[in-house]
Write a protein that holds these residues in place. Structure first.
Motif, short mmCIF file in Angstrom:
data_model
loop_
_atom_site.label_atom_id
_atom_site.label_comp_id
_atom_site.label_asym_id
_atom_site.label_seq_id
_atom_site.Cartn_x
_atom_site.Cartn_y
_atom_site.Cartn_z
N ARG A 210 0.83 -1.20 0.00
CA ARG A 210 0.00 0.00 0.00
C ARG A 210 0.87 1.26 0.00
O ARG A 210 0.56 2.23 -0.68
CB ARG A 210 -0.91 0.01 1.22
N LYS A 211 1.97 1.21 0.73
CA LYS A 211 2.89 2.36 0.76
C LYS A 211 3.53 2.58 -0.61
O LYS A 211 3.64 3.70 -1.07
CB LYS A 211 3.97 2.13 1.82
N ARG A 212 3.92 1.48 -1.28
CA ARG A 212 4.49 1.61 -2.63
C ARG A 212 3.46 2.15 -3.63
O ARG A 212 3.79 2.95 -4.50
CB ARG A 212 5.02 0.26 -3.12
N ASP A 213 2.23 1.68 -3.51
CA ASP A 213 1.17 2.14 -4.42
C ASP A 213 0.85 3.63 -4.21
O ASP A 213 0.56 4.33 -5.18
CB ASP A 213 -0.10 1.33 -4.24
N ASN A 214 0.93 4.11 -2.99
CA ASN A 214 0.66 5.52 -2.71
C ASN A 214 1.80 6.43 -3.18
O ASN A 214 1.57 7.60 -3.44
CB ASN A 214 0.40 5.73 -1.22
N GLU A 215 3.02 5.90 -3.27
CA GLU A 215 4.15 6.71 -3.71
C GLU A 215 4.14 6.94 -5.21
O GLU A 215 4.77 7.87 -5.70
CB GLU A 215 5.45 6.03 -3.29
N ARG A 216 3.47 6.12 -5.96
CA ARG A 216 3.45 6.25 -7.42
C ARG A 216 2.63 7.39 -7.88
O ARG A 216 1.86 8.04 -7.55
CB ARG A 216 2.95 4.98 -8.08
#
Length: 67
Positions: free
Chosen positions: A61-67
């Protein structure tokens, strides 16, 4: 925060290994204590996999929010 989650995973794994050791040493001496540690082993290995799954979802979820 992710590092803390990773450490708690391995804390549960440590409890699992300690419980297995106590089961092995206490099985013929004190069955009631051994059964208690069987319960601890089952719960701790379940919590290890639960925490691991939760941490991976959190990282995704953190990686998806950084994109």
């Amino acid at each position: 925060m992710i590092k803390i989650l990773r450490y708690t995973e391995y804390l549960y794994l440590g409890v699992f290994i300690f419980s297995l050791y106590r089961i092995y040493t206490d099985w013929n001496l004190d069955r009631q204590s051994a059964y208690l540690f069987v319960f601890f082993a089952i719960v701790s290995i379940g919590m290890f996999f639960f925490r691991r799954n939760y941490r991976k979802k959190f990282e995704q979820r953190k990686r998806d929010n950084e994109r």
